[in-house]
Design a protein around this motif. Structure first.
Motif, PDB file in Angstrom:
ATOM      1  N   LEU A   1      -2.404  -0.287  -7.493  1.00 22.29           N
ATOM      2  CA  LEU A   1      -1.340  -1.088  -6.900  1.00 22.29           C
ATOM      3  C   LEU A   1      -1.404  -2.637  -7.644  1.00 22.29           C
ATOM      4  CD1 LEU A   1      -2.769  -0.534  -3.291  1.00 22.29           C
ATOM      5  CD2 LEU A   1      -0.571   0.606  -4.078  1.00 22.29           C
ATOM      6  N   ALA A   2      -2.051  -2.941  -8.122  1.00 22.83           N
ATOM      7  CA  ALA A   2      -2.063  -4.139  -8.918  1.00 22.83           C
ATOM      8  C   ALA A   2      -0.830  -4.025  -9.717  1.00 22.83           C
ATOM      9  CB  ALA A   2      -3.275  -4.661  -9.514  1.00 22.83           C
ATOM     10  N   THR A   3      -0.877  -2.992 -10.545  1.00 28.85           N
ATOM     11  CA  THR A   3       0.208  -2.998 -11.392  1.00 28.85           C
ATOM     12  C   THR A   3       1.701  -2.889 -11.056  1.00 28.85           C
ATOM     13  OG1 THR A   3       0.547  -0.393 -11.442  1.00 28.85           O
ATOM     14  CG2 THR A   3      -1.173  -1.449 -13.084  1.00 28.85           C
ATOM     15  N   TYR A   4       1.796  -2.786  -9.652  1.00 31.01           N
ATOM     16  CA  TYR A   4       3.061  -2.697  -8.858  1.00 31.01           C
ATOM     17  C   TYR A   4       3.142  -4.208  -8.188  1.00 31.01           C
ATOM     18  CZ  TYR A   4       3.959   2.123  -9.777  1.00 31.01           C
ATOM     19  OH  TYR A   4       4.163   3.413 -10.678  1.00 31.01           O
ATOM     20  N   GLY A   5       2.229  -4.962  -8.189  1.00 33.02           N
ATOM     21  CA  GLY A   5       2.362  -6.335  -7.640  1.00 33.02           C
ATOM     22  C   GLY A   5       2.031  -6.099  -6.072  1.00 33.02           C
ATOM     23  N   VAL A   6       1.426  -5.158  -5.939  1.00 31.01           N
ATOM     24  CA  VAL A   6       1.058  -4.738  -4.491  1.00 31.01           C
ATOM     25  C   VAL A   6      -0.446  -5.306  -4.221  1.00 31.01           C
ATOM     26  CG1 VAL A   6       0.527  -3.326  -2.580  1.00 31.01           C
ATOM     27  CG2 VAL A   6       2.544  -2.972  -3.955  1.00 31.01           C
ATOM     28  N   ASP A   7      -0.746  -6.056  -3.374  1.00 34.07           N
ATOM     29  CA  ASP A   7      -2.032  -6.847  -3.056  1.00 34.07           C
ATOM     30  C   ASP A   7      -2.913  -5.771  -1.967  1.00 34.07           C
ATOM     31  OD1 ASP A   7      -1.428  -8.868  -4.417  1.00 34.07           O
ATOM     32  OD2 ASP A   7      -1.004 -10.570  -2.771  1.00 34.07           O
ATOM     33  N   LEU A   8      -3.931  -5.324  -2.564  1.00 33.83           N
ATOM     34  CA  LEU A   8      -4.917  -4.491  -1.629  1.00 33.83           C
ATOM     35  C   LEU A   8      -5.685  -5.459  -0.708  1.00 33.83           C
ATOM     36  CD1 LEU A   8      -5.932  -1.908  -0.410  1.00 33.83           C
ATOM     37  CD2 LEU A   8      -7.762  -1.972  -2.556  1.00 33.83           C
TER      38      LEU A   8
ATOM     39  N   LYS B   1      10.399 -13.606  -5.358  1.00 34.28           N
ATOM     40  CA  LYS B   1       8.952 -14.258  -5.667  1.00 34.28           C
ATOM     41  C   LYS B   1       8.275 -14.667  -4.631  1.00 34.28           C
ATOM     42  CE  LYS B   1       7.214 -17.715  -8.832  1.00 34.28           C
ATOM     43  NZ  LYS B   1       7.734 -18.825 -10.036  1.00 34.28           N
ATOM     44  N   SER B   2       8.801 -14.976  -3.528  1.00 37.22           N
ATOM     45  CA  SER B   2       8.170 -15.570  -2.222  1.00 37.22           C
ATOM     46  C   SER B   2       7.547 -14.734  -1.351  1.00 37.22           C
ATOM     47  CB  SER B   2       9.321 -16.297  -1.551  1.00 37.22           C
ATOM     48  OG  SER B   2      10.091 -15.619  -1.052  1.00 37.22           O
ATOM     49  N   GLU B   3       7.663 -13.350  -1.611  1.00 33.06           N
ATOM     50  CA  GLU B   3       7.525 -12.120  -0.693  1.00 33.06           C
ATOM     51  C   GLU B   3       6.161 -11.779  -1.257  1.00 33.06           C
ATOM     52  OE1 GLU B   3      11.029  -9.878   1.372  1.00 33.06           O
ATOM     53  OE2 GLU B   3      11.011  -9.647  -0.858  1.00 33.06           O
ATOM     54  N   ARG B   4       5.212 -11.413  -0.454  1.00 30.34           N
ATOM     55  CA  ARG B   4       4.006 -10.787  -0.734  1.00 30.34           C
ATOM     56  C   ARG B   4       4.026  -9.389  -0.059  1.00 30.34           C
ATOM     57  NH1 ARG B   4      -1.836 -12.009   1.776  1.00 30.34           N
ATOM     58  NH2 ARG B   4      -3.231 -10.905  -0.013  1.00 30.34           N
ATOM     59  N   VAL B   5       3.639  -8.412  -0.894  1.00 27.87           N
ATOM     60  CA  VAL B   5       3.489  -7.186  -0.465  1.00 27.87           C
ATOM     61  C   VAL B   5       2.093  -6.375  -0.431  1.00 27.87           C
ATOM     62  CG1 VAL B   5       4.255  -4.620  -1.183  1.00 27.87           C
ATOM     63  CG2 VAL B   5       5.677  -6.615  -1.779  1.00 27.87           C
ATOM     64  N   THR B   6       1.892  -5.864   0.811  1.00 26.71           N
ATOM     65  CA  THR B   6       0.496  -5.657   1.140  1.00 26.71           C
ATOM     66  C   THR B   6       0.002  -4.379   1.173  1.00 26.71           C
ATOM     67  OG1 THR B   6       0.721  -6.226   3.359  1.00 26.71           O
ATOM     68  CG2 THR B   6       0.150  -8.111   2.067  1.00 26.71           C
ATOM     69  N   ALA B   7      -1.196  -3.989   1.157  1.00 23.40           N
ATOM     70  CA  ALA B   7      -1.627  -2.657   1.517  1.00 23.40           C
ATOM     71  C   ALA B   7      -3.112  -2.530   1.868  1.00 23.40           C
ATOM     72  CB  ALA B   7      -1.683  -1.911   0.178  1.00 23.40           C
ATOM     73  N   ALA B   8      -3.294  -1.554   2.612  1.00 23.17           N
ATOM     74  CA  ALA B   8      -4.847  -1.258   2.874  1.00 23.17           C
ATOM     75  C   ALA B   8      -5.308   0.321   2.508  1.00 23.17           C
ATOM     76  CB  ALA B   8      -5.022  -1.439   4.504  1.00 23.17           C
ATOM     77  N   VAL B   9      -6.534   0.438   2.421  1.00 24.63           N
ATOM     78  CA  VAL B   9      -7.075   1.761   1.937  1.00 24.63           C
ATOM     79  C   VAL B   9      -8.004   2.178   3.300  1.00 24.63           C
ATOM     80  CG1 VAL B   9      -8.475   2.995   0.482  1.00 24.63           C
ATOM     81  CG2 VAL B   9      -6.926   1.452  -0.633  1.00 24.63           C
ATOM     82  N   MET B  10      -7.606   3.384   3.631  1.00 20.80           N
ATOM     83  CA  MET B  10      -8.450   4.077   4.497  1.00 20.80           C
ATOM     84  C   MET B  10      -9.116   5.224   3.709  1.00 20.80           C
ATOM     85  SD  MET B  10      -7.835   4.817   8.528  1.00 20.80           S
ATOM     86  CE  MET B  10      -7.134   6.254   8.207  1.00 20.80           C
ATOM     87  N   ILE B  11     -10.525   5.059   3.723  1.00 18.64           N
ATOM     88  CA  ILE B  11     -11.287   6.079   3.114  1.00 18.64           C
ATOM     89  C   ILE B  11     -11.940   7.048   4.407  1.00 18.64           C
ATOM     90  CG2 ILE B  11     -13.239   6.742   1.595  1.00 18.64           C
ATOM     91  CD1 ILE B  11     -12.737   3.923   0.423  1.00 18.64           C
ATOM     92  N   ILE B  12     -11.614   8.221   4.496  1.00 19.95           N
ATOM     93  CA  ILE B  12     -12.073   9.105   5.508  1.00 19.95           C
ATOM     94  C   ILE B  12     -13.115  10.184   4.950  1.00 19.95           C
ATOM     95  CG2 ILE B  12     -11.276  10.875   7.263  1.00 19.95           C
ATOM     96  CD1 ILE B  12      -8.452   9.444   6.722  1.00 19.95           C
ATOM     97  N   GLY B  13     -14.274  10.209   5.582  1.00 19.91           N
ATOM     98  CA  GLY B  13     -15.153  11.114   5.441  1.00 19.91           C
ATOM     99  C   GLY B  13     -16.924  10.823   5.815  1.00 19.91           C
ATOM    100  N   ASP B  14     -17.360  11.502   6.494  1.00 18.17           N
ATOM    101  CA  ASP B  14     -18.788  11.420   7.016  1.00 18.17           C
ATOM    102  C   ASP B  14     -19.759  11.341   5.674  1.00 18.17           C
ATOM    103  OD1 ASP B  14     -18.041  11.364   9.662  1.00 18.17           O
ATOM    104  OD2 ASP B  14     -18.732  13.488   9.788  1.00 18.17           O
ATOM    105  N   GLU B  15     -19.281  11.991   4.555  1.00 17.48           N
ATOM    106  CA  GLU B  15     -20.165  12.085   3.291  1.00 17.48           C
ATOM    107  C   GLU B  15     -20.217  10.722   2.727  1.00 17.48           C
ATOM    108  OE1 GLU B  15     -16.036  13.066   2.164  1.00 17.48           O
ATOM    109  OE2 GLU B  15     -17.226  13.438   3.684  1.00 17.48           O
ATOM    110  N   ILE B  16     -19.219   9.804   2.847  1.00 21.31           N
ATOM    111  CA  ILE B  16     -19.171   8.541   2.319  1.00 21.31           C
ATOM    112  C   ILE B  16     -20.028   7.618   3.180  1.00 21.31           C
ATOM    113  CG2 ILE B  16     -17.771   6.505   1.797  1.00 21.31           C
ATOM    114  CD1 ILE B  16     -17.016   8.992   0.140  1.00 21.31           C
ATOM    115  N   LEU B  17     -20.148   7.762   4.447  1.00 26.26           N
ATOM    116  CA  LEU B  17     -20.741   6.850   5.284  1.00 26.26           C
ATOM    117  C   LEU B  17     -22.166   7.271   5.253  1.00 26.26           C
ATOM    118  CD1 LEU B  17     -18.525   6.600   8.463  1.00 26.26           C
ATOM    119  CD2 LEU B  17     -19.185   4.720   7.018  1.00 26.26           C
ATOM    120  N   SER B  18     -22.550   8.632   4.863  1.00 24.12           N
ATOM    121  CA  SER B  18     -24.027   8.773   4.788  1.00 24.12           C
ATOM    122  C   SER B  18     -24.574   8.561   3.751  1.00 24.12           C
ATOM    123  CB  SER B  18     -24.049  10.431   4.946  1.00 24.12           C
ATOM    124  OG  SER B  18     -23.461  11.272   3.935  1.00 24.12           O
ATOM    125  N   GLY B  19     -23.930   8.258   2.767  1.00 23.93           N
ATOM    126  CA  GLY B  19     -24.347   7.768   1.288  1.00 23.93           C
ATOM    127  C   GLY B  19     -24.527   9.180   0.341  1.00 23.93           C
TER     128      GLY B  19
END
Length: 257
Positions: free
Chosen positions: A37-44, A5-23
């Motif tokens: 991730l939320a359904t597994y109790g993992v904090d993004l 209960k005292s532990e926190r599980v964390t995550a990050a997302v990395m979105i890769i692509g010029d097409e996202i940055l260009s809009g």
């Protein structure tokens, strides 16, 4: 494995692509991953968008994988010249990315003698990596240590996520309740919300204003925490504090089904 209960599980997302940055392409994967991730109790905890540039990918994944329990990347694992994710992830770990025999077998079964160099690019997997199933179409993604590399196409990415979940160390699921205030601005709401936030530092409290023409306005106050009893107490305290501050139309919204 389940965290205490005292532990926190964390995550990050990395979105890769010029097409996202260009809009040119609108990302929808971040929202899907956060909800999954939320359904597994993992904090993004963080999301980054990086271009199709090798050193940018290497630097970002190395920063994120040392900071968080898990990293999920999307995009850049296709057959074109700008699909450099697999090789870049390998370099981030200091290994090579040879062709994976299982993926080569899949591609051969589909393309036969038309399996050219571009298509073989999709078989690159960093040494020591394991495959992430792709139940939709195309080759699988892969996992290298705490980094999961998934496709950028939303439907394929969501299918791959189903093979990611069982591999995660899970945490306690975050619970949420929403108090809606109508006809009162954030200037009145701010002090009661801040007082409750200070009284419950382990919880997350946010104000999300809304406006509907011609004159309906207010805010949804969202309280999030892992302790159900504390969450109920905080909600009661917030409703009382809002009333004392002069807010007239306050309601606790029903929990989503």
């Amino acid at each position: 494995m389940t965290a205490t209960k005292s532990e926190r599980v964390t995550a990050a997302v990395m979105i890769i692509g010029d097409e996202i940055l260009s809009g040119r392409t609108q990302d929808t994967n971040l929202s899907a991953i956060a909800k999954y991730l939320a359904t597994y109790g993992v904090d993004l905890c963080e999301a980054r968008v990086v271009p199709d540039v090798e050193q940018e990918i290497i630097d970002a994944v190395n920063a994120l994988r040392t900071k968080y329990d898990y990293v999920i990347t999307t995009g850049g694992i296709g057959p074109t010249h700008d699909d450099i994710t697999a090789d870049s992830i390998a370099k981030a770990f200091g290994v090579t990315a040879p062709e994976h025999p299982e993926i080569i077998a899949m591609l051969t079964a589909r393309w036969g003698d038309q399996l050219n160099a571009a298509r073989r690019r999709m078989a690159h997997v960093p040494e020591g990596g394991s495959l992430v199933k792709n139940p939709v179409q195309g080759p699988p993604g892969f996992q290298k240590d705490n980094v999961f590399v998934l496709a950028g196409v939303p439907s394929i990415m969501r299918g791959m996520l189903e093979d990611v979940g069982p591999r995660l160390r899970t945490g306690a699921v975050v619970l949420a309740k929403t108090v809606r205030v109508t006809g009162t601005g954030e200037g009145v709401i701010a002090a009661p919300l801040e007082a409750v936030a200070k009284a419950h530092p382990e919880m997350s409290l946010g104000s999300y204003p809304f406006f509907a023409p011609p004159d309906v306005y207010g805010a949804n106050l969202v309280l999030r925490g892992r302790d159900a009893a504390e969450l109920d107490i905080a909600v009661s305290e917030l409703i009382s504090a809002l009333a004392e501050a002069g807010a007239k139309n306050v309601e606790l919204l029903a929990d989503p089904a």
